[in-house]
Design a protein around this motif. Structure first.
Motif, PDB file in Angstrom:
ATOM      1  N   ALA A 198       0.803  -1.233   0.000  1.00  0.00           N
ATOM      2  CA  ALA A 198       0.000   0.000   0.000  1.00  0.00           C
ATOM      3  C   ALA A 198       0.837   1.287   0.000  1.00  0.00           C
ATOM      4  O   ALA A 198       0.555   2.200  -0.793  1.00  0.00           O
ATOM      5  CB  ALA A 198      -0.976  -0.021   1.169  1.00  0.00           C
ATOM      6  N   PRO A 199       1.878   1.410   0.838  1.00  0.00           N
ATOM      7  CA  PRO A 199       2.654   2.660   0.773  1.00  0.00           C
ATOM      8  C   PRO A 199       3.342   2.839  -0.580  1.00  0.00           C
ATOM      9  O   PRO A 199       3.412   3.958  -1.099  1.00  0.00           O
ATOM     10  CB  PRO A 199       3.707   2.505   1.877  1.00  0.00           C
ATOM     11  N   ILE A 222     -11.418  -3.220   0.249  1.00  0.00           N
ATOM     12  CA  ILE A 222     -10.498  -4.313   0.574  1.00  0.00           C
ATOM     13  C   ILE A 222      -9.995  -4.920  -0.738  1.00  0.00           C
ATOM     14  O   ILE A 222     -10.571  -4.681  -1.805  1.00  0.00           O
ATOM     15  CB  ILE A 222     -11.166  -5.425   1.418  1.00  0.00           C
ATOM     16  N   TRP A 223      -8.912  -5.671  -0.621  1.00  0.00           N
ATOM     17  CA  TRP A 223      -8.420  -6.401  -1.789  1.00  0.00           C
ATOM     18  C   TRP A 223      -9.184  -7.707  -1.859  1.00  0.00           C
ATOM     19  O   TRP A 223      -9.123  -8.524  -0.953  1.00  0.00           O
ATOM     20  CB  TRP A 223      -6.919  -6.648  -1.677  1.00  0.00           C
ATOM     21  N   ASP A 224      -9.949  -7.844  -2.928  1.00  0.00           N
ATOM     22  CA  ASP A 224     -10.763  -9.046  -3.118  1.00  0.00           C
ATOM     23  C   ASP A 224      -9.855 -10.117  -3.726  1.00  0.00           C
ATOM     24  O   ASP A 224      -9.475 -10.028  -4.899  1.00  0.00           O
ATOM     25  CB  ASP A 224     -11.924  -8.687  -4.047  1.00  0.00           C
ATOM     26  N   GLU A 225      -9.508 -11.096  -2.928  1.00  0.00           N
ATOM     27  CA  GLU A 225      -8.514 -12.089  -3.379  1.00  0.00           C
ATOM     28  C   GLU A 225      -9.035 -12.891  -4.556  1.00  0.00           C
ATOM     29  O   GLU A 225      -8.275 -13.237  -5.469  1.00  0.00           O
ATOM     30  CB  GLU A 225      -8.126 -13.004  -2.213  1.00  0.00           C
ATOM     31  N   ALA A 226     -10.335 -13.178  -4.557  1.00  0.00           N
ATOM     32  CA  ALA A 226     -10.891 -14.005  -5.647  1.00  0.00           C
ATOM     33  C   ALA A 226     -10.898 -13.217  -6.953  1.00  0.00           C
ATOM     34  O   ALA A 226     -10.495 -13.720  -8.003  1.00  0.00           O
ATOM     35  CB  ALA A 226     -12.304 -14.444  -5.284  1.00  0.00           C
ATOM     36  N   GLY A 230      -9.105 -10.507  -7.548  1.00  0.00           N
ATOM     37  CA  GLY A 230      -7.814  -9.863  -7.819  1.00  0.00           C
ATOM     38  C   GLY A 230      -8.007  -8.381  -8.069  1.00  0.00           C
ATOM     39  O   GLY A 230      -7.407  -7.807  -8.989  1.00  0.00           O
ATOM     40  N   ALA A 231      -8.860  -7.755  -7.280  1.00  0.00           N
ATOM     41  CA  ALA A 231      -9.155  -6.326  -7.491  1.00  0.00           C
ATOM     42  C   ALA A 231      -9.602  -5.703  -6.185  1.00  0.00           C
ATOM     43  O   ALA A 231     -10.024  -6.401  -5.255  1.00  0.00           O
ATOM     44  CB  ALA A 231     -10.267  -6.188  -8.534  1.00  0.00           C
ATOM     45  N   TRP A 232      -9.521  -4.366  -6.133  1.00  0.00           N
ATOM     46  CA  TRP A 232     -10.039  -3.640  -4.973  1.00  0.00           C
ATOM     47  C   TRP A 232     -11.548  -3.567  -5.073  1.00  0.00           C
ATOM     48  O   TRP A 232     -12.093  -3.365  -6.164  1.00  0.00           O
ATOM     49  CB  TRP A 232      -9.466  -2.214  -4.945  1.00  0.00           C
ATOM     50  N   THR A 233     -12.194  -3.705  -3.952  1.00  0.00           N
ATOM     51  CA  THR A 233     -13.639  -3.599  -3.973  1.00  0.00           C
ATOM     52  C   THR A 233     -14.122  -2.873  -2.714  1.00  0.00           C
ATOM     53  O   THR A 233     -13.597  -3.101  -1.625  1.00  0.00           O
ATOM     54  CB  THR A 233     -14.286  -4.998  -4.102  1.00  0.00           C
ATOM     55  N   ALA A 234     -15.093  -1.989  -2.913  1.00  0.00           N
ATOM     56  CA  ALA A 234     -15.624  -1.255  -1.762  1.00  0.00           C
ATOM     57  C   ALA A 234     -16.508  -2.189  -0.954  1.00  0.00           C
ATOM     58  O   ALA A 234     -17.213  -3.030  -1.506  1.00  0.00           O
ATOM     59  CB  ALA A 234     -16.426  -0.054  -2.239  1.00  0.00           C
ATOM     60  N   GLY A 280     -21.801   0.149  -2.536  1.00  0.00           N
ATOM     61  CA  GLY A 280     -20.905  -0.853  -3.107  1.00  0.00           C
ATOM     62  C   GLY A 280     -20.357  -0.402  -4.451  1.00  0.00           C
ATOM     63  O   GLY A 280     -20.802   0.584  -5.030  1.00  0.00           O
ATOM     64  N   THR A 281     -19.356  -1.135  -4.963  1.00  0.00           N
ATOM     65  CA  THR A 281     -18.797  -0.849  -6.284  1.00  0.00           C
ATOM     66  C   THR A 281     -19.843  -1.275  -7.315  1.00  0.00           C
ATOM     67  O   THR A 281     -20.416  -2.338  -7.179  1.00  0.00           O
ATOM     68  CB  THR A 281     -17.503  -1.659  -6.496  1.00  0.00           C
ATOM     69  N   ASP A 282     -20.080  -0.415  -8.330  1.00  0.00           N
ATOM     70  CA  ASP A 282     -21.107  -0.817  -9.316  1.00  0.00           C
ATOM     71  C   ASP A 282     -20.560  -1.929 -10.191  1.00  0.00           C
ATOM     72  O   ASP A 282     -19.417  -1.997 -10.492  1.00  0.00           O
ATOM     73  CB  ASP A 282     -21.472   0.354 -10.256  1.00  0.00           C
TER      74      ASP A 282
END
Ligand code: BGC
Length: 826
Positions: free
Chosen positions: A194-195, A788-792, A794-798, A824-826
């Protein structure tokens, strides 16, 4: 290509479109043959790349970083401004101040002909045992990213490149060359990467340094996924990726893994080996071209490539280094406890106690070391401002019971001779340490002709008694003091695994001599060089070490307690040593070395107005903390530390720092204490739960929470209003003197549908106000704070839902709350 403009800390940074630069880079690249290209990528020597006059390329010069610019010489002949430790800079919670620090460092770099600063270090405080903890900013990725962004912008404002390091997960030192850090995708993204992501996207650094360690099985110098796919493709990094020193081990793996430069040169896995791999069809020349393009772009940006404008053509205003070092020091001091003892009332007498009060430890050890032309100790600082007769000093307890580099009282030089004993040249010596790395040798001396080095000069003792002398380094030594030979023998390599440990590691005592205060004595340490005992790094590395008379520790403490009893206020400075906090090894405990805890207890018993100043770059246990009137954390405060300390103790300024890291009461309570790999692997088993994220899940309370720090006034939190962009907070100074407040925003999900920490830092800002005045600040809440990082995927999701926003003075002292609903993310 550079983006045109980015906003940070209220200022707009413009960066030219870069188009003429790209054309110049392509033109230069097109004229180079394979051997020249691979030679460029291999490095020329310890700190620089070869010049290529045929394309107008000057030798690119690099230097450590991060608290000063050492330059290519590891000596005091070429002094550098030494700023406070990175932990102190982070404790200011002020990215704009970090940016000013960066501008000073760029000015220093230019003065020393340096194009690339090997900094900042943005690894995380995963465990307080991390040996280079002092060199990183925080346990929190957001704070780390903000301070790092300010720093990088500042250095690059001055036209000098940074290499954000060590990418990634170099959060401890044990077996750092080989350890495989096993980190799950969420913590890797949400904490450790993240940094780097924040800095790459927010400050567009011109360089990154990959770490020694492996991450999830692959060494970072060959990490195609994290370098080519994440850093470059996802984040848009277009700078240079340089190896950590001696980290590149495989030609094909490194070049295909996105490593542009293998340092130090020239004997690296690039150069001839890379050219041969291309000729053998193992590596595509286009991959080599990609790396060369990155190097040439860097050169163009810093003005080392003819035919195109550097990124910065108008330099910022000159910075006064001493003044800035002093300002950062006092702004970084964290007053964690104050029962009315500070600021000191005028006219009080003071007993100043502790070895570090006289011989301040102003910076941490290892590659981060620089040599300032002066250091102001607490004794110097207080002597300058207290009236004559108001100050007494006693050592009380010495944190070190082993010899240290020959500093106070020594006047030394290094005499270089050839095989016939003819003097080739001489060099000056900071603290008896010969640290000539690479070809950095005194004038007139070459490695081929150099046969022996003699450290010689005088020592004038500050105290009478038995003085111990010794050596640090490998090979043959003859040590003579006052005509008496104390040692004549050979030091063999021990079982150190890390080259840094071998030369910054344990000193060996060789004998003692009875000396008289004020009476100078001749000293000589002769070191014939031989191949068998050559240093683990190319160069000449050894030291003369010394320890003053060992007095009875109980007597010293009693003397200090007596001085404390006779004064209105006692100030005890306690410290760690270079053997506790440095590079190449981790700490084994958090205790103050020597009898310092006993000293504090004895002084506190003698005087209720006892103030303890903690001169350490990272947490130490303070078992006496509730028994003293005040505790001030001064970190490694840089060269002006003692002057800044006087400013703060006497109340000319308030201490401005807030903890960038949770301060444990005991190591046993700290959430992460495992820094030693097992079978080559270190599992980050705690996942997302490090630092305060972990403390929030345990029953143990730390000594002081994340974000904590007192000033000299009192603040009331009056209002918190949320807006689509963030929050507006109004605070009022209800005390009697002007002050600065760091307003902190924490986000706490209500009924969290996913596994997450209880709360986390999402924004902060500093305000200043006079007595009775209110101040308002708008703090942006980044979208990432709710993702958060959605591991399944492989992307950021609100993560949609309700979040409480807490505004306050620290993680655990929040004063106002409001609720925000996130879609939520659309
Ligand atoms: C350190 C780096 C440093 C390099 C050059 C390495 O051992 O890990 O941080 O920049 O040496 O001194």
């Amino acid at each position: 290509m550079d983006t045109p403009a980015r906003r940070h800390g209220g200022t707009t940074v413009t960066d030219p479109t870069g188009i003429p630069r790209e054309a110049a880079v392509e033109a230069a690249l097109g004229t180079l043959d394979l051997d020249t290209k691979t030679r460029l990528l291999a490095g020329r020597d310890m700190w620089s790349l070869p010049a290529l006059p045929e394309i107008g390329l000057a030798p690119l010069v690099m230097s450590d970083g991060p608290i000063g610019v050492r330059g290519v010489r590891w000596t005091a002949d070429d002094p550098s401004v030494a700023l406070p430790s990175p932990t102190a800079l982070a404790a200011t919670w002020d990215p704009a101040l970090a940016r000013r620090a960066g501008r000073l460092l760029a000015q220093e770099a230019r003065r020393k002909g340096v194009h690339v600063l090997l900094a900042p270090t943005v690894n995380l405080h995963r465990s307080p045992l991390g040996g280079r903890h002092f060199e990183a900013y925080s346990e929190d990725p957001y704070l780390t990213g903000e301070i790092g962004t300010g720093y990088v912008l500042g250095v690059q404002d001055g036209g000098v490149a940074t290499t954000v390091k060590h990418f990634v997960a170099n959060d401890a030192e044990t077996d750092r060359f080989t350890v495989n850090n096993v980190v799950a995708p969420r913590p890797l993204r949400e904490l450790y990467l993240a940094p780097f992501e924040a800095i790459v996207t927010g400050a567009r650094p011109w360089g990154v340094m990959t770490a020694y360690n492996r991450v999830n099985g692959r060494t970072m110098t060959e990490h195609h996924h994290l370098v080519n796919e994440v850093l470059r493709a996802q984040w848009g990094f277009d700078g240079v990726n340089v190896s950590d020193w001696m980290a590149a081990r495989d030609t094909k793996g490194a070049i295909e893994g996105g490593l542009d430069l293998a340092m130090p040169g020239p004997g690296t896995v690039y150069g001839e080996a890379l050219a041969a791999a291309v000729r053998a069809g193992e590596v595509d020349e286009a991959v080599v071209d990609r790396a060369v393009r990155n190097v040439l772009r860097l050169a163009a940006r810093v003005g080392a490539l003819k035919g195109t404008e550097p990124a910065v053509t108008a330099l910022p205003e000159p910075v006064d280094g001493e003044a800035l070092a002093r300002e950062i020091a006092r702004r970084g001091f964290v007053l964690v406890r104050n029962e009315g003892a500070l600021p000191l009332a005028p006219g009080r007498t003071v007993a100043l106690l502790g070895a570090a009060a006289r011989d301040a430890r102003v910076l941490g050890g290892g590659s981060a070391q620089v040599f300032p032309d002066r250091t102001v100790s607490p004794l110097d600082g207080l002597t300058a401002v207290l009236p004559a007769g108001a100050l007494t000093y006693a050592v009380g307890a010495d944190p070190t019971d082993e010899p240290a580099p020959a500093g106070a009282g020594f006047t030394l030089r290094a005499v270089c001779r050839d095989a016939h004993g003819t003097v080739l040249g001489e060099g000056s010596l900071p603290s008896g340490q010969v640290q000539w790395i690479g070809d950095d040798l005194p004038e007139g001396v070459t490695h081929d002709t150099l046969h022996s080095v003699e450290v010689t000069g005088t020592f004038t003792p500050r105290e009478s008694g038995e003085h111990a002398f010794g050596t640090r380094g490998l090979g043959a030594f003859t040590l003579t003091v006052g005509g008496e030979t104390l040692y004549d023998g050979v030091q063999e390599m021990g079982d150190e695994a890390d080259p840094f440990e071998a030369f910054f590691g344990a000193p060996t005592e060789r004998g003692t001599v009875a000396l008289t205060e004020g009476v100078p004595v001749e000293v000589s340490l002769l070191h014939p060089l031989d191949r068998e005992h050559a240093a683990p790094l190319p160069g000449v590395l050894f030291s003369l070490v010394h320890l003053g008379p060992r007095r009875d520790p109980d007597e010293l403490i009693a003397e200090a307690a007596a001085a404390a009893r006779a004064a209105d206020t006692a100030i005890v400075v306690v410290a760690t040593t270079e053997r506790v906090e440095s590079e190449g090894f981790d700490r084994t405990d958090l205790k103050l070395p020597g009898r310092q805890d006993d000293l504090v207890r004895a002084v506190a018993a003698a005087n209720p107005n006892t103030v303890v100043v903690v001169n350490a770059g990272s947490p130490v246990e303070m078992p006496w903390r509730d028994d003293v009137a005040a505790v001030l954390l001064s970190w490694f405060p840089g060269q002006e530390g003692g002057a800044a300390l006087a400013d703060v103790l006497l109340g000319a300024e308030e201490p401005g720092g807030r903890l960038p890291t949770t301060w444990p009461a005991r190591l046993a309570d700290a959430p992460v204490t495992e820094v030693t790999p097992v079978d080559g692997e270190l599992h980050y088993r705690e996942g997302l739960f490090t630092g305060y994220r972990a403390w929030d899940r345990t029953s143990a309370a730390p000594a002081y929470p994340f974000g904590h720090g007192l000033g000299y006034t009192t603040w009331e939190y009056e209002a918190l209003e949320l807006s689509p962009e963030g929050a507006t907070v109004r605070v009022r100074n209800i005390g009697s003197r002007p002050g600065r407040e760091v307003v902190q925003l924490y986000v706490a999900p209500v009924d969290d549908p996913v596994e997450r920490p209880l709360r986390w830092l999402a924004g902060f800002a500093s305000v200043t106000a006079g007595p009775g005045e209110a101040a308002e600040t708008e703090i942006r809440l980044p979208r990432r704070a709710f993702e958060i990082w959605d591991e399944a995927a492989g992307a950021w999701t609100a993560v949609p839902g309700a979040y409480e926003i807490h505004a306050g003075r620290s993680l655990t002292d929040t004063r106002l709350r409001a609720v925000l609903t996130v879609a939520g993310t659309d």
